[in-house]
Design an enzyme around this catalytic site. Structure first.
Site, PDB file in Angstrom:
ATOM      1  N   ASP A 123      41.994  43.604  45.599  1.00  0.00           N
ATOM      2  CA  ASP A 123      43.315  43.564  44.960  1.00  0.00           C
ATOM      3  C   ASP A 123      44.415  43.580  46.019  1.00  0.00           C
ATOM      4  O   ASP A 123      44.233  43.004  47.100  1.00  0.00           O
ATOM      5  CB  ASP A 123      43.446  44.769  44.007  1.00  0.00           C
ATOM      6  CG  ASP A 123      44.295  44.461  42.789  1.00  0.00           C
ATOM      7  OD1 ASP A 123      45.505  44.252  42.966  1.00  0.00           O
ATOM      8  OD2 ASP A 123      43.757  44.437  41.677  1.00  0.00           O
ATOM      9  N   HIS A 178      50.027  46.902  42.033  1.00  0.00           N
ATOM     10  CA  HIS A 178      48.943  46.336  41.221  1.00  0.00           C
ATOM     11  C   HIS A 178      47.584  46.931  41.584  1.00  0.00           C
ATOM     12  O   HIS A 178      46.815  47.354  40.712  1.00  0.00           O
ATOM     13  CB  HIS A 178      48.935  44.818  41.411  1.00  0.00           C
ATOM     14  CG  HIS A 178      48.065  44.062  40.460  1.00  0.00           C
ATOM     15  ND1 HIS A 178      46.727  43.833  40.689  1.00  0.00           N
ATOM     16  CD2 HIS A 178      48.348  43.449  39.275  1.00  0.00           C
ATOM     17  CE1 HIS A 178      46.222  43.124  39.692  1.00  0.00           C
ATOM     18  NE2 HIS A 178      47.182  42.877  38.821  1.00  0.00           N
ATOM     19  N   SER A 501      44.442  41.961  33.995  1.00  0.00           N
ATOM     20  CA  SER A 501      44.261  42.776  35.208  1.00  0.00           C
ATOM     21  C   SER A 501      43.975  44.229  34.864  1.00  0.00           C
ATOM     22  O   SER A 501      43.232  44.914  35.567  1.00  0.00           O
ATOM     23  CB  SER A 501      45.524  42.725  36.081  1.00  0.00           C
ATOM     24  OG  SER A 501      45.585  41.547  36.827  1.00  0.00           O
TER      25      SER A 501
END
Length: 713
Positions: A123, A178, A501
């Protein structure tokens, strides 16, 4: 070579990935020497290694290099090369959710084994100082761990984050939030009192809070190059992770031998590692799912029973329900409304009513709520200095964080707002702070979640499963922006995000949870247990197959611990599947085996791949008879008898032979055939049903889908 010629040569070169397949089983083999040797044969320069970007040599064989068009053509024609493809940028697919899945604080756990499980997160990096990653009470890393902490300057691993690597970045530190969010959703510690400005307040925790995390930073902000993704898989497999979660993907589907995630996850599968991959955020259109390889767990996003809404109280007393994560409190004050076209002195009515950037005059919106036809009007409103904004909602089933008091309304309610605005010269409204309400219809797949069919193997239903992916509270980077507005300078430690996600690490943690009780199970067995025990889901679209939205259903981790039967697939099964669309030479390179692909009728059909779901494509308006061959393994009670039950579609006749499976021992396997007979289907239509094997305790459910090809496929 002169400096001028070298500069021109460099301009002609672009980053490409050269995939060479499996590593030979030879200790004397040097992958790097082999790769440079291949490069030297095509590069018209004595310094071929200068163009090498990255070498893949730990878990599979390949390299990334800057190449010209002529060199690419030469490489593609070499017998040692499986594929050559550009290193394109991949996109990010961006509390209460675990309670909703049934994996709560009271759920039984195997804490000792859970602490030995390592989840690899590919990620944007991780924020190591977050309370979600505190290592208090954790023992040192498991002895099996072979990874390192190469997080860069001012980055320290601990007994929770036991590994970190970065690619094309100076630090593995997460700067956009994220990666921290996905990592903590999967395996974050339990942190009490977490919230987003008081919204969604509670305990933020991962699905397997005792598990360890290894962070592989492949994205620099929103750029995630394919060559870095390949490197992360190469390292993660060799480091010794148990599960991989990757919440990013391409903008379109490419063949498996030219897709970094497909290649990396295939070699992970060979080593007993299951990869969970987000389906994509391009729904609700059909054929948008970007994760289609059968050896990964492809995850769609759905809502939970907690929905975040925002209310707008108009001056006439009417209350409208909108969608936004609005953390601002109005203290009961109403403000004048102004429509975009009335807040400009230099733009056309069309541009101004959409609140296009540069159209809104600050003097005309100061102290007022700006009403915009475009969904991103809140950013323009904040920039222009408005007191708030009301826009048309981009989606009625998900809320996003706004940079000022704002909300998005359905088209119907938005038109009602404009009617009120036009009915009086003193229109005003009060935008309340967002609140959480109970959503009794959940779980339903959210509109943005990418849909099937599988554009490469339509006989394999994708997505595989759905998991919570709407308004998920999890750890965040305290230096990251929380909205797209440059004027929003708020920073938080925990944030609410939505996307496939967010769904992906839920499924990865569910797989890790199962592994803690069944460490001997293969990736296919774990995947099968999640799919066959999934909750049936509500579906609001009567035209598109429900299976294209959610696959087998919604994850149910606790029940998946004891599925009764599993659909097992070996590496050989996957190789046979590859043989159905790749030539013999390339399959040998990928597998690292000398075995040849079956010929003629023995080659088989993708519909007979031993998958936990059953799908076939038929010619439109033509009667059909389809046979699905499947094998199940008994992992429930040693002595057990399962009876087949069909939840039918009236348009087809479905039979199962044999209708009863009797087992005498654990791990015993039984084979059966499902026959579907039907009349011709119109173009782009489908029929669906379910097969359930039931022994009085276990319900082993598999969707059956027959669809005819649409003109757009």
């Amino acid at each position: 070579m002169s400096l001028l010629c070298k500069a021109i040569d460099d301009e002609d070169r672009k980053p490409y990935i050269v995939y060479l397949g499996s590593l030979p089983n030879d200790e004397a083999f040097s992958p790097l020497s082999h790769q440079i040797g291949i490069l030297e044969r095509v590069v018209e320069s004595t310094s071929a290694s200068d163009f090498l970007i990255r070498s893949y040599k730990r878990s599979f064989n390949g390299f990334a290099a800057k190449l010209t068009d002529q060199e690419i053509e030469r490489l593609a024609n070499m017998k040692e090369v499986v594929s050559v493809f550009p290193s394109t940028n991949f996109q990010l697919h961006t509390t209460r959710s675990w309670d909703f899945t049934g994996l709560n604080d009271e759920t039984k756990r195997n804490s000792t084994t859970e602490s030995d499980v390592v989840i690899g997160v590919i990620d944007t990096g991780i924020w190591p100082e977050s309370q979600s990653f505190n290592d208090e009470g954790f023992s040192p890393a498991p002895k099996k761990w072979k990874g390192v902490c190469e997080g860069g300057k001012n980055f320290t691993c601990n007994n929770k984050i036991i590994g970190a690597r970065r690619y094309n970045s100076s630090s593995a530190r997460d700067e956009i939030g994220h990666g921290s969010h996905t990592a903590s959703t999967a395996a974050g510690n339990a942190v009490k009192g977490a919230s987003f400005y008081g919204l969604a307040q509670g305990t933020a925790r991962g699905g397997v809070p005792s598990a360890r995390i290894a962070a592989y930073k492949v994205c620099e902000f929103d750029k995630c190059p394919g060559e870095a993704i390949m490197a992360a898989f190469d390292d993660a497999i060799a480091d010794g992770v148990d599960i991989i979660t990757i919440s990013l993907g391409g903008t379109f589907v490419t063949s498996f031998d030219k897709d970094p995630i497909a290649i990396g996850s295939f070699h992970a599968m060979k080593k007993g590692i299951l990869t969970a991959h987000s389906a994509g955020n391009s729904g609700p259109e059909e054929g948008t799912v970007v994760s289609v390889e059968p050896w990964v767990l492809t995850v769609a996003a759905s809502g939970t029973d907690r929905r975040i809404i925002d209310k707008v109280v108009l001056g006439n007393g009417r209350t409208l329900i909108g969608n936004s994560v609005n953390s601002f409190t109005s203290n009961g004050t109403s403000y004048p409304l102004v429509y975009g076209k009335d807040a400009t002195s230099h733009c056309s009515n069309f541009d101004a009513q959409s609140c296009l950037a540069g159209c809104i005059d600050s003097d005309l919106v100061k102290g007022k709520i700006l009403v915009c036809d475009a969904s991103d009007g809140d950013i323009v409103a904040r920039q222009a200095g408005a007191r708030g904004s009301i826009v048309i909602s981009p989606s009625e089933d998900v809320a996003f964080i706004v940079p000022l008091p704002a909300t998005g309304l359905s088209i119907k309610d938005y038109e009602g707002l404009k009617s009120y605005l036009n009915s009086t010269k003193h229109a005003k409204a009060n935008i309340l702070k967002s609140e959480a309400i109970k959503d009794t219809a959940a779980p339903i797949v959210v509109s943005f979640s990418s849909r099937g069919p599988n554009s490469i193997l339509p006989e394999i239903i994708k997505p595989d499963i759905s998991a919570p992916g709407v308004d998920i509270l999890a750890a965040f980077s305290p230096v990251a922006a929380i909205t797209d507005s440059p004027d929003d300078r708020r920073h938080v430690k925990y944030s609410l995000l939505s996307g496939t996600s967010m769904a992906c690490p839920h499924a990865a943690a569910a797989a890790a949870y199962i592994r803690t009780f069944h460490p001997e199970w293969s990736p296919a067995a774990i995947k099968s247990s999640l799919m066959t025990t999934a909750w049936p889901m509500n579906h609001t679209d009567d035209v598109s197959p429900a299976e294209f939205a959610h696959g087998s259903g919604h994850i149910n981790p606790v029940t998946a611990l004891d599925p009764g039967l599993v659909y097992e697939t070996s590496e050989g099964d996957h190789i046979k599947l590859l043989c159905s669309f790749l030539d013999d030479a390339r399959v040998k390179l990928i597998s690292g085996e000398n075995s040849s692909c079956p010929k003629g009728s023995e080659k088989g059909s993708p519909k007979d791949f031993n998958y936990p779901s059953l799908a076939a494509v038929v010619k439109p308006v033509t009667s059909f008879t389809i046979n699905f061959n499947r094998t199940v393994k008994n992992v429930g009670l040693a002595n057990s008898t399962y009876k087949a039950k069909i939840l039918p579609d009236s348009k087809v006749d479905i039979k199962v032979v044999p209708q009863v499976l009797s087992f005498k021992s654990l791990n015993e396997e039984k084979t059966f055939t499902v026959t579907v007979v039907g009349k011709g289907l119109p173009v782009g239509s489908h029929v669906s049903a379910s097969l359930v094997w039931y022994d009085g305790t276990h319900r082993v459910r598999s969707p059956i889908l027959v669809h005819s090809k649409a003109a757009s496929w």
